[in-house]
Write a protein that holds these residues in place. Structure first.
Motif, PDB file in Angstrom:
ATOM      1  N   THR A 242       4.272  -3.428  -4.043  1.00  0.00           N
ATOM      2  CA  THR A 242       3.422  -2.350  -3.460  1.00  0.00           C
ATOM      3  C   THR A 242       2.559  -1.758  -4.445  1.00  0.00           C
ATOM      4  O   THR A 242       1.353  -1.326  -4.412  1.00  0.00           O
ATOM      5  CB  THR A 242       4.352  -1.547  -2.729  1.00  0.00           C
ATOM      6  OG1 THR A 242       4.899  -2.162  -1.813  1.00  0.00           O
ATOM      7  CG2 THR A 242       3.548  -0.435  -2.109  1.00  0.00           C
ATOM      8  N   GLU A 243       3.245  -1.534  -5.562  1.00  0.00           N
ATOM      9  CA  GLU A 243       2.516  -0.637  -6.823  1.00  0.00           C
ATOM     10  C   GLU A 243       1.505  -1.751  -7.435  1.00  0.00           C
ATOM     11  O   GLU A 243       0.522  -1.241  -8.096  1.00  0.00           O
ATOM     12  CB  GLU A 243       3.473  -0.272  -7.795  1.00  0.00           C
ATOM     13  CG  GLU A 243       4.526   0.850  -7.066  1.00  0.00           C
ATOM     14  CD  GLU A 243       5.208   1.531  -7.951  1.00  0.00           C
ATOM     15  OE1 GLU A 243       5.322   1.071  -9.423  1.00  0.00           O
ATOM     16  OE2 GLU A 243       6.306   2.161  -7.486  1.00  0.00           O
ATOM     17  N   ASN A 244       1.780  -2.951  -7.586  1.00  0.00           N
ATOM     18  CA  ASN A 244       1.074  -3.876  -8.621  1.00  0.00           C
ATOM     19  C   ASN A 244       0.184  -4.859  -7.703  1.00  0.00           C
ATOM     20  O   ASN A 244      -0.696  -5.486  -8.393  1.00  0.00           O
ATOM     21  CB  ASN A 244       2.099  -4.631  -9.516  1.00  0.00           C
ATOM     22  CG  ASN A 244       2.915  -3.609 -10.489  1.00  0.00           C
ATOM     23  OD1 ASN A 244       2.186  -3.242 -11.463  1.00  0.00           O
ATOM     24  ND2 ASN A 244       3.968  -3.400 -10.121  1.00  0.00           N
ATOM     25  N   ALA A 245       0.422  -5.020  -6.428  1.00  0.00           N
ATOM     26  CA  ALA A 245      -0.496  -5.916  -5.707  1.00  0.00           C
ATOM     27  C   ALA A 245      -0.763  -5.252  -4.567  1.00  0.00           C
ATOM     28  O   ALA A 245      -1.954  -4.526  -4.470  1.00  0.00           O
ATOM     29  CB  ALA A 245       0.418  -7.153  -5.495  1.00  0.00           C
ATOM     30  N   SER A 246      -0.205  -5.344  -3.295  1.00  0.00           N
ATOM     31  CA  SER A 246      -0.377  -4.892  -2.187  1.00  0.00           C
ATOM     32  C   SER A 246       0.724  -4.922  -1.332  1.00  0.00           C
ATOM     33  O   SER A 246       1.562  -5.874  -1.425  1.00  0.00           O
ATOM     34  CB  SER A 246      -1.565  -5.718  -1.297  1.00  0.00           C
ATOM     35  OG  SER A 246      -1.708  -5.231  -0.150  1.00  0.00           O
ATOM     36  N   TRP A 247       0.913  -4.125  -0.122  1.00  0.00           N
ATOM     37  CA  TRP A 247       1.988  -4.196   0.579  1.00  0.00           C
ATOM     38  C   TRP A 247       1.936  -5.276   1.560  1.00  0.00           C
ATOM     39  O   TRP A 247       3.150  -5.907   1.876  1.00  0.00           O
ATOM     40  CB  TRP A 247       2.045  -2.867   1.596  1.00  0.00           C
ATOM     41  CG  TRP A 247       0.622  -2.760   2.582  1.00  0.00           C
ATOM     42  CD1 TRP A 247      -0.403  -2.410   2.182  1.00  0.00           C
ATOM     43  CD2 TRP A 247       0.511  -3.576   3.961  1.00  0.00           C
ATOM     44  NE1 TRP A 247      -1.421  -2.435   3.489  1.00  0.00           N
ATOM     45  CE2 TRP A 247      -0.601  -3.293   4.282  1.00  0.00           C
ATOM     46  CE3 TRP A 247       1.395  -4.343   4.706  1.00  0.00           C
ATOM     47  CZ2 TRP A 247      -1.356  -3.661   5.620  1.00  0.00           C
ATOM     48  CZ3 TRP A 247       0.730  -4.737   5.655  1.00  0.00           C
ATOM     49  CH2 TRP A 247      -0.360  -4.382   6.152  1.00  0.00           C
ATOM     50  N   ARG A 248       0.596  -5.984   1.627  1.00  0.00           N
ATOM     51  CA  ARG A 248       0.562  -7.275   2.443  1.00  0.00           C
ATOM     52  C   ARG A 248       1.507  -8.305   1.758  1.00  0.00           C
ATOM     53  O   ARG A 248       2.004  -9.217   2.583  1.00  0.00           O
ATOM     54  CB  ARG A 248      -0.912  -7.715   2.412  1.00  0.00           C
ATOM     55  CG  ARG A 248      -1.560  -6.484   3.258  1.00  0.00           C
ATOM     56  CD  ARG A 248      -2.919  -6.963   3.455  1.00  0.00           C
ATOM     57  NE  ARG A 248      -3.749  -6.024   4.010  1.00  0.00           N
ATOM     58  CZ  ARG A 248      -3.802  -5.952   5.491  1.00  0.00           C
ATOM     59  NH1 ARG A 248      -3.107  -6.720   6.320  1.00  0.00           N
ATOM     60  NH2 ARG A 248      -4.651  -4.893   6.096  1.00  0.00           N
ATOM     61  N   TRP A 249       1.529  -8.387   0.275  1.00  0.00           N
ATOM     62  CA  TRP A 249       2.443  -9.484  -0.189  1.00  0.00           C
ATOM     63  C   TRP A 249       3.701  -9.203  -0.332  1.00  0.00           C
ATOM     64  O   TRP A 249       4.675  -9.941  -0.312  1.00  0.00           O
ATOM     65  CB  TRP A 249       2.289  -9.263  -1.918  1.00  0.00           C
ATOM     66  CG  TRP A 249       0.884 -10.034  -2.097  1.00  0.00           C
ATOM     67  CD1 TRP A 249      -0.243  -9.462  -2.414  1.00  0.00           C
ATOM     68  CD2 TRP A 249       0.562 -11.414  -2.043  1.00  0.00           C
ATOM     69  NE1 TRP A 249      -1.336 -10.590  -2.649  1.00  0.00           N
ATOM     70  CE2 TRP A 249      -0.471 -11.642  -2.474  1.00  0.00           C
ATOM     71  CE3 TRP A 249       1.572 -12.458  -1.639  1.00  0.00           C
ATOM     72  CZ2 TRP A 249      -1.155 -12.930  -2.335  1.00  0.00           C
ATOM     73  CZ3 TRP A 249       1.012 -13.951  -1.716  1.00  0.00           C
ATOM     74  CH2 TRP A 249      -0.391 -14.151  -2.057  1.00  0.00           C
ATOM     75  N   ALA A 250       4.207  -7.872   0.290  1.00  0.00           N
ATOM     76  CA  ALA A 250       5.833  -7.912   0.853  1.00  0.00           C
ATOM     77  C   ALA A 250       6.133  -8.693   1.875  1.00  0.00           C
ATOM     78  O   ALA A 250       7.239  -8.801   2.086  1.00  0.00           O
ATOM     79  CB  ALA A 250       5.974  -6.368   1.185  1.00  0.00           C
ATOM     80  N   PHE A 251       5.108  -9.093   2.833  1.00  0.00           N
ATOM     81  CA  PHE A 251       5.188 -10.197   3.766  1.00  0.00           C
ATOM     82  C   PHE A 251       4.980 -11.463   3.283  1.00  0.00           C
ATOM     83  O   PHE A 251       5.606 -12.505   3.626  1.00  0.00           O
ATOM     84  CB  PHE A 251       4.490  -9.869   5.112  1.00  0.00           C
ATOM     85  CG  PHE A 251       4.945  -8.491   5.659  1.00  0.00           C
ATOM     86  CD1 PHE A 251       6.017  -8.326   6.414  1.00  0.00           C
ATOM     87  CD2 PHE A 251       4.129  -7.107   5.290  1.00  0.00           C
ATOM     88  CE1 PHE A 251       6.357  -7.052   7.212  1.00  0.00           C
ATOM     89  CE2 PHE A 251       4.531  -5.992   6.054  1.00  0.00           C
ATOM     90  CZ  PHE A 251       5.797  -6.099   6.804  1.00  0.00           C
ATOM     91  N   GLY A 252       3.642 -11.472   2.563  1.00  0.00           N
ATOM     92  CA  GLY A 252       3.395 -12.720   2.125  1.00  0.00           C
ATOM     93  C   GLY A 252       4.355 -13.724   1.255  1.00  0.00           C
ATOM     94  O   GLY A 252       4.348 -14.791   1.221  1.00  0.00           O
ATOM     95  N   ILE A 253       5.125 -12.974   0.569  1.00  0.00           N
ATOM     96  CA  ILE A 253       6.261 -13.603  -0.146  1.00  0.00           C
ATOM     97  C   ILE A 253       7.172 -14.442   0.536  1.00  0.00           C
ATOM     98  O   ILE A 253       7.478 -15.278  -0.065  1.00  0.00           O
ATOM     99  CB  ILE A 253       7.093 -12.442  -1.341  1.00  0.00           C
ATOM    100  CG1 ILE A 253       7.724 -13.154  -2.254  1.00  0.00           C
ATOM    101  CG2 ILE A 253       8.051 -11.653  -0.307  1.00  0.00           C
ATOM    102  CD1 ILE A 253       8.269 -12.273  -3.183  1.00  0.00           C
ATOM    103  N   ASN A 254       7.096 -14.133   1.892  1.00  0.00           N
ATOM    104  CA  ASN A 254       8.053 -15.019   2.716  1.00  0.00           C
ATOM    105  C   ASN A 254       7.428 -16.329   2.898  1.00  0.00           C
ATOM    106  O   ASN A 254       8.410 -17.183   3.196  1.00  0.00           O
ATOM    107  CB  ASN A 254       8.300 -14.289   4.073  1.00  0.00           C
ATOM    108  CG  ASN A 254       9.135 -12.867   3.893  1.00  0.00           C
ATOM    109  OD1 ASN A 254       9.771 -12.869   3.144  1.00  0.00           O
ATOM    110  ND2 ASN A 254       8.730 -12.147   4.748  1.00  0.00           N
ATOM    111  N   VAL A 255       6.293 -16.612   2.797  1.00  0.00           N
ATOM    112  CA  VAL A 255       5.688 -17.871   3.015  1.00  0.00           C
ATOM    113  C   VAL A 255       6.283 -19.131   1.945  1.00  0.00           C
ATOM    114  O   VAL A 255       6.932 -19.949   2.403  1.00  0.00           O
ATOM    115  CB  VAL A 255       4.470 -18.069   2.926  1.00  0.00           C
ATOM    116  CG1 VAL A 255       3.767 -19.355   2.931  1.00  0.00           C
ATOM    117  CG2 VAL A 255       3.809 -17.026   4.158  1.00  0.00           C
ATOM    118  N   PRO A 256       6.312 -18.761   0.600  1.00  0.00           N
ATOM    119  CA  PRO A 256       6.826 -19.839  -0.315  1.00  0.00           C
ATOM    120  C   PRO A 256       8.402 -19.928  -0.041  1.00  0.00           C
ATOM    121  O   PRO A 256       9.003 -21.044  -0.132  1.00  0.00           O
ATOM    122  CB  PRO A 256       6.518 -19.168  -1.545  1.00  0.00           C
ATOM    123  CG  PRO A 256       5.892 -17.860  -1.569  1.00  0.00           C
ATOM    124  CD  PRO A 256       5.666 -17.744  -0.351  1.00  0.00           C
TER     125      PRO A 256
END
Length: 549
Positions: A169-183
């Motif tokens: 959240t601090e270094n990228a975006s809250w969207r990556w909190a969900f996007g990390i689930n893909v890999p």
């Protein structure tokens, strides 16, 4: 026919040979759903800023997942026994990953809530099947080790989730909190297909009929129960609060939800008993509760989950609002919990040679009780991570020992062909316990924050009624306004009062959690498992590695 036999044998041998890689895939499945639920709580402020969603939408972003997750566990556990546990887990992972993508690209609260609902659906397919697959593919002493890894993953991810969420959240975006689930999801699917053998229940004609009535009643019953536990503090346990969507004669929706839960679950028990007596298929075979380790183990699991989740609820808020940590720093402060939990999984192999799983559970619960009670006794508004880190490390070791081995004990005497039902029942007991713990401990925590702040500032409010609005801001923000109040010298005294009150609330929640775990420890004394009498050598003789499936 003859040409396919060597291929089938080779495939079976591969699953046996690489079963520990399969354990990694199964554990990643648990990590996926646990980490996601904790990441989201950290990302909420950024989501609000970006999407501008309302307080009601915020609430449902967090709660729709838990609601559907808990309500559907029993149904999917039973269907997994019939359709194949690996198959249902694979479908669940695909749904969860697809839902995560939907959440990551959401441009409104409605889309995000829809994605979270689908995540709850996928998660309810994943959790019980992970347990059922472990129960089917590991035996003897290896089974205890496998469950230790599974349990440590839960404890570790509950701590690492806020850290990952804060960093993303601090270094990228809250969207990556969900996007990390893909890999992560791709790795899980590959691991399941390559290293985990399918298992299912072989049944005939009449028994294969789906228990639709039982499924609907269990969904309504557990869904209503968890809804009431989640919303009681917001909507009112009896009298309707302003946030309640409706009221009947001033009564909150929560009592009606509890009433519906009682009616639906009572009807569920009678229906399952009638169908079982008639030889028809059921969602939950009530005869499982005649197994002492299963019945008493589930009661203990519910009580223990009540206590364990109290600490995870209050500590991140205390770190951020009292000690002034950022979301990432608060997550970092919880890392000792994860370290202790993972270390405990490594200790299980040695303990399993000398102690029964039930004894390991009791040792773990003892460590948890000591750690939580110490924290409740010692924390102050000016405490530091030097105080909390060793306590959380001990607590993590307790979680790593107790959570995993308790699951192993609950399922130890459950026939493999009914492991989906057994796993789902155990998961439902844990979810109900955690929801109850969050409800009770959350109420104690936030009530102490509210009352404690008001009492400490009663004289100031009497002298200057304008101070009441500052007190109200602390309560409305669940302590989130403390930092801004502390930054202004004229309102710093309000922040000091709120910090002291929140510390008292954290301490009270800790004492209640410790008391619940003591009850859980006492309850564990009733557990008697046939598996406890199995010597490791006997277990290996019954399940030689070359014959494992």
């Amino acid at each position: 026919m003859s040409s396919s036999a060597p291929t089938e044998t080779n495939t079976t041998n591969r699953y046996v040979k690489y079963r520990w890689w399969g354990l990694l895939a199964i554990s990643l499945g648990v990590a996926l759903i646990i980490m996601d639920s904790t990441i989201v709580s950290v990302a909420i402020p950024s989501i609000v800023d970006d999407l501008g969603i309302s307080s009601t939408e915020i609430q449902w972003v967090q709660e729709i997942y838990t609601l559907l997750f808990a309500a559907l566990l029993l149904t999917w556990g039973r269907l997994a026994d019939r359709a194949g546990r690996r198959r249902i887990m694979l479908i669940g992972v695909v749904i969860f990953v697809a839902a995560s993508v939907l959440c990551a690209v959401a441009d409104s609260g409605a889309v995000l809530i829809t994605g979270r609902a689908l995540q709850g659906l996928g998660g309810s397919m994943i959790l019980p099947t992970t347990l059922a697959l472990l129960n089917a593919n590991f035996h003897g002493r290896e089974r205890g080790i496998a469950f230790a890894v599974w349990g440590s993953t839960i404890g570790g991810m509950a701590a690492i989730g806020p850290l990952a969420g804060g960093w993303l959240t601090e270094n990228a975006s809250w969207r990556w909190a969900f996007g990390i689930n893909v890999p992560v999801g791709i790795l899980i699917v590959a691991g399941l297909l390559l290293f985990v053998a399918e298992s299912s229940e072989a049944v005939s004609g009449a028994v294969q009929r789906l228990d639709i009535g039982g499924a609907l009643l269990s969904i309504v019953g557990f869904g209503s129960l968890v809804f009431g536990l989640i919303e009681g503090r917001n909507y009112g346990w009896w009298a309707a609060e302003d946030e309640a969507p409706f009221d009947i004669g001033g009564i909150s929706p929560v009592p009606f939800a509890f009433l519906l839960a009682v009616v639906a679950l009572t009807a569920f028990v009678f229906l399952e008993r009638a169908r079982s007596n008639a030889g028809k298929g059921v969602i939950l075979d009530l005869s499982l509760f005649r197994i002492s380790s299963f019945a008493n183990g589930n009661i203990t699991a519910l009580i223990v989950s009540f206590g364990e989740f109290g600490l995870i609820l209050s500590l991140p808020l205390w770190f951020q609002n009292v000690l002034g940590y950022t979301a990432f720093e608060a997550g970092l402060a919880l890392v000792p919990l994860a370290a202790g939990s993972f270390l405990a999984s490594g200790a299980v192999a040695g303990l399993a040679r000398k102690l029964t799983p039930v004894v390991v559970v009791r040792i773990g619960l003892g460590l948890e009780i000591v750690a939580i009670a110490s924290l409740a006794l010692l924390i102050r508004p000016d405490s530091t991570a030097w105080l909390t880190s060793p306590v959380l490390f001990v607590y993590g070791m307790g979680v790593g020992l107790a959570t995993a081995q308790l699951t192993s004990v609950v399922l130890a005497d459950v026939p493999v062909e009914r492991s989906g039902q057994g796993s789902a029942t155990q998961s439902t007991a844990r979810q109900t316990g955690s929801a109850l713990g969050i409800a009770v401990l959350g109420t104690a925590f936030f009530t102490t924050l509210k009352v404690g702040t008001e009492n400490r500032l009663a004289d100031a409010v009497a002298e200057n009624p304008m101070v009441q609005s500052l007190v109200d801001s602390v309560n409305a923000s669940s302590g989130g306004s403390i930092a801004s109040l502390a930054a202004d010298p004229q309102t710093a005294f309000v922040a000091d009062a709120a910090r002291a009150a929140m510390t008292d609330g954290t301490s009270l929640a800790g004492w209640i959690a410790a008391a619940a775990l003591v009850i859980g420890l006492i309850s564990s004394l009733r557990i008697r498992s046939q598996a406890d009498s199995h010597e490791p050598t006997k277990a290996r003789a019954e399940y030689p590695e070359s014959d494992e499936e």
